[in-house]
Design a protein around this motif. Structure first.
Motif, PDB file in Angstrom:
ATOM      1  N   TYR A  87      32.036  24.965 -18.499  1.00  0.00           N
ATOM      2  CA  TYR A  87      33.182  24.256 -19.070  1.00  0.00           C
ATOM      3  C   TYR A  87      33.551  24.763 -20.469  1.00  0.00           C
ATOM      4  O   TYR A  87      34.733  24.927 -20.773  1.00  0.00           O
ATOM      5  N   PRO A  88      32.559  25.012 -21.359  1.00  0.00           N
ATOM      6  CA  PRO A  88      32.938  25.584 -22.660  1.00  0.00           C
ATOM      7  C   PRO A  88      33.694  26.902 -22.544  1.00  0.00           C
ATOM      8  O   PRO A  88      34.526  27.224 -23.397  1.00  0.00           O
ATOM      9  N   LEU A 124      22.216  16.352 -24.398  1.00  0.00           N
ATOM     10  CA  LEU A 124      20.962  16.560 -25.112  1.00  0.00           C
ATOM     11  C   LEU A 124      21.106  17.676 -26.143  1.00  0.00           C
ATOM     12  O   LEU A 124      20.636  17.553 -27.291  1.00  0.00           O
ATOM     13  N   LEU A 125      21.783  18.764 -25.759  1.00  0.00           N
ATOM     14  CA  LEU A 125      21.976  19.882 -26.688  1.00  0.00           C
ATOM     15  C   LEU A 125      22.852  19.457 -27.862  1.00  0.00           C
ATOM     16  O   LEU A 125      22.638  19.889 -29.000  1.00  0.00           O
ATOM     17  N   ALA A 126      23.840  18.603 -27.599  1.00  0.00           N
ATOM     18  CA  ALA A 126      24.703  18.108 -28.682  1.00  0.00           C
ATOM     19  C   ALA A 126      23.896  17.310 -29.694  1.00  0.00           C
ATOM     20  O   ALA A 126      24.083  17.445 -30.913  1.00  0.00           O
ATOM     21  N   VAL A 127      22.974  16.467 -29.208  1.00  0.00           N
ATOM     22  CA  VAL A 127      22.126  15.683 -30.111  1.00  0.00           C
ATOM     23  C   VAL A 127      21.239  16.615 -30.942  1.00  0.00           C
ATOM     24  O   VAL A 127      21.080  16.432 -32.159  1.00  0.00           O
ATOM     25  N   ASN A 178      23.433  16.503 -13.954  1.00  0.00           N
ATOM     26  CA  ASN A 178      22.342  17.048 -14.760  1.00  0.00           C
ATOM     27  C   ASN A 178      22.864  17.984 -15.841  1.00  0.00           C
ATOM     28  O   ASN A 178      22.351  17.998 -16.969  1.00  0.00           O
ATOM     29  N   VAL A 179      23.883  18.782 -15.521  1.00  0.00           N
ATOM     30  CA  VAL A 179      24.484  19.664 -16.521  1.00  0.00           C
ATOM     31  C   VAL A 179      25.107  18.840 -17.647  1.00  0.00           C
ATOM     32  O   VAL A 179      24.952  19.168 -18.837  1.00  0.00           O
ATOM     33  N   GLY A 180      25.825  17.761 -17.293  1.00  0.00           N
ATOM     34  CA  GLY A 180      26.380  16.893 -18.319  1.00  0.00           C
ATOM     35  C   GLY A 180      25.304  16.300 -19.210  1.00  0.00           C
ATOM     36  O   GLY A 180      25.446  16.234 -20.443  1.00  0.00           O
ATOM     37  N   ALA A 222      30.371  17.640 -22.052  1.00  0.00           N
ATOM     38  CA  ALA A 222      29.536  16.727 -21.267  1.00  0.00           C
ATOM     39  C   ALA A 222      30.368  15.567 -20.732  1.00  0.00           C
ATOM     40  O   ALA A 222      30.244  15.175 -19.559  1.00  0.00           O
ATOM     41  N   PHE A 223      31.223  15.009 -21.587  1.00  0.00           N
ATOM     42  CA  PHE A 223      32.114  13.923 -21.149  1.00  0.00           C
ATOM     43  C   PHE A 223      33.014  14.396 -20.015  1.00  0.00           C
ATOM     44  O   PHE A 223      33.252  13.664 -19.044  1.00  0.00           O
TER      45      PHE A 223
END
Length: 556
Positions: free
Chosen positions: A253-254, A331-334, A324-326, A293-294
């Motif tokens: 998505y990115p 998690l990576l954003a946090v 799971n990807v979302g 993710a959203f």
């Protein structure tokens, strides 16, 4: 883009393509010009026999082909006038002659039109895309000027010599290509490598001043911010196993990049409050990771089939992997959010945590409201409920939080200062969402980036749908439409979706939505000027202002 070219080489096409380019790339200029044009109809006749009608609609400039029989002001361009246009070789009074740049109309209206073209010529001529449009027109119409000279005589490359004084002057001061500029990595990167805004809505730098010239181009500014943040995201996503079923999909998505609105707001707000652009890059990447993710999760909840022209993740790989990807992107954003401790320090990182939690809470609440309407087969009775829902989702998530987070990156943690962004960008965010909803029904899917009519297939409670079900006068038609829109997606069919779309056109629901969006955006801009008057008039604030005007001026 094809909209950046006068494809048929006529004067009317050149005007149309110039306005389209400006609407996207210098919206504050268009909004200012539309204000002067308000209520006026300008008819333009060109030397090649084409004609066009220029009007304003809300904060947009609109060009229509054909003769302007009912124009308030008429302007006629012959060969001589086309030659003089933009060259500033003579005083205006010496250019206007019968049949040559001939202007007819009431004095106040003619002066208003003159102010419009002063804005467009002096401000928009700093846009490289506009210069290219006019240079191409010049090359397609050598009869107006004769063939370009073999040598400009001043060191200008033959390929760049137009024979047109204004363009040659600008070409001699063309900025170095991006590939030739020193990028300097993440530490040295700043909007100085991006366009310099010539027009900020109040003051501007005229193109004839002897200063290094770069494009006043919002699209280019957003592209630079978007690409820099995309590079940061690619660096952050781990390059390890399991690649096929997790990390490669986290890049999916990115890689489908949008316009770069959130990264630009984040960087611009940081710069507007005296921070360094590079201090906001990691936080902007964090926002984009949350955003993607959203999107993954939203597409599952909405049963969407396409995202930015490609199949949604759950459609291509199944709901389990997509969920799971979302989760992985969240998690990576946090992790990215917490990593700001090493570059921005503890105080600013704590401020970023608070702002991010606020954004997530508002977004989840807004999503709950919207999904609840669908689950409980409800359609709000008026627009108020939609405004509340959209304010929580798009207002905070797309506009307010990026600004507040950018401000925190600059070291501002005072709530009284951060709150100054809220009302302006809440209104602008809702207006932006309504316009996106309209584009889902009338826009080009390739440009819009989502499934055409997807909102109708999903039964989304948009402003148009809410307006339709409260205004249809015939009870039988209203009940039929209600039954269609309340069906689950899997029970919808194309014929019924088209029935709802035609009803929206017939009962003025699309016009209602556009008018509401324009009103909200105008109120947002008023709050911007009033609430953010404490910010200095710098490059960062100029970008924020351009984005605010972008909502009102982009074509629908």
């Amino acid at each position: 883009m094809s909209t950046d070219r006068a494809d048929d080489g006529t004067g009317a096409a050149l005007l149309r393509d110039t306005v389209v380019a400006l609407s996207e790339r210098a919206p504050a200029v268009v909004a200012a010009a539309a204000e002067h044009m308000r209520g006026l109809r300008l008819g333009l006749s060109f030397n090649d026999g084409t004609a066009a009608l220029l009007t304003s609609r809300h904060s947009r400039l609109v060009v229509e082909d054909g003769p302007a029989d009912a124009a308030d002001v008429e302007v006629v361009f012959d060969d001589r006038a086309m030659n003089l246009l933009f060259d500033l070789q003579y005083r205006p009074v010496d250019q206007v002659l019968p049949g040559s740049l001939d202007v007819r109309g009431e004095r106040d209206q003619v002066l208003a039109v003159w102010r419009v073209f002063t804005l467009l010529s002096q401000r928009a001529s700093g846009l490289r895309c506009v210069q290219q449009l006019w240079e191409e027109y010049r090359r397609r119409s050598p009869g107006l000027w004769g063939a370009p000279p073999p040598d400009a005589g001043d060191g200008t490359d033959v390929a760049d010599a137009t024979g047109w004084a204004a363009l040659d002057y600008l070409n001699r001061r063309r900025p170095a290509p991006a590939s030739d500029r020193e990028e300097g990595g993440s530490v040295g990167w700043s909007p100085a490598a991006a366009p310099r805004l010539l027009w900020n809505g109040r003051t501007g730098t005229p193109w004839w001043e002897e200063l290094p010239l770069t494009d006043a181009d919002l699209v280019e500014t957003m592209r630079v911010c978007r690409d820099r943040v995309a590079d940061e995201m690619r660096r952050l996503i781990p390059d390890r196993e399991p690649r096929r079923d997790l990390y490669d999909l986290m890049r999916a998505y990115p890689a489908r990049q949008g316009k770069g609105l959130r990264p630009t707001l984040t960087v611009a707000a940081c710069v507007a409050l005296g921070g360094r652009a590079q201090d906001a890059v990691r936080s902007a990447a964090m926002l984009e990771l949350f955003h993607n993710a959203f999107l993954v999760h939203d597409d599952i909840a909405d049963e969407s089939t396409h995202r930015r022209g490609l199949p949604t993740l759950h459609t291509a790989y199944g709901a389990g992997l997509a969920v799971n990807v979302g989760d992985g992107l969240n998690l990576l954003a946090v992790d990215t959010l917490l990593s700001n401790v090493t570059t921005l320090g503890l105080a600013r990182t704590l401020g970023l945590i608070r702002e991010t939690l606020h954004m997530c809470r508002e977004s989840v609440e807004g999503q709950a409201i919207e999904l609840g309407w669908i689950r409980h087969r409800e359609v709000p009775a008026d627009d108020t409920a939609y405004l509340t829902m959209s304010g929580k989702k798009t207002g905070w998530y797309t506009c307010i939080s990026p600004c507040r987070i950018g401000a925190v990156c600059a070291g501002v943690t005072d709530a009284a200062v951060l709150d100054r962004f809220d009302e302006a960008f809440r209104l602008i965010g809702i207006a932006f969402q309504i316009q996106d909803d309209v584009l889902n029904l009338v826009g080009d899917e390739a440009l819009y980036g989502k499934e055409a009519l997807g909102d109708l297939w999903e039964g989304k409670r948009t402003v148009m749908l809410i307006h339709l079900l409260r205004t249809v006068p015939d009870p039988e038609e209203r009940e039929l439409l209600r039954k269609i829109v309340l069906r689950p997606r899997q029970e919808q069919n194309d014929a019924d979706v088209r029935v709802v779309l035609r009803a929206m056109h017939r009962h003025g629901s699309l016009d209602h939505a556009v008018a509401l969006a324009d009103d909200l955006a105008a109120r947002g801009i008023a709050h911007f000027e009033r609430d953010l008057d404490v910010l200095p008039e710098n490059k960062g604030k100029a970008v924020l202002r351009q984005i605010a005007h972008y909502v009102t001026s982009r074509p629908l």
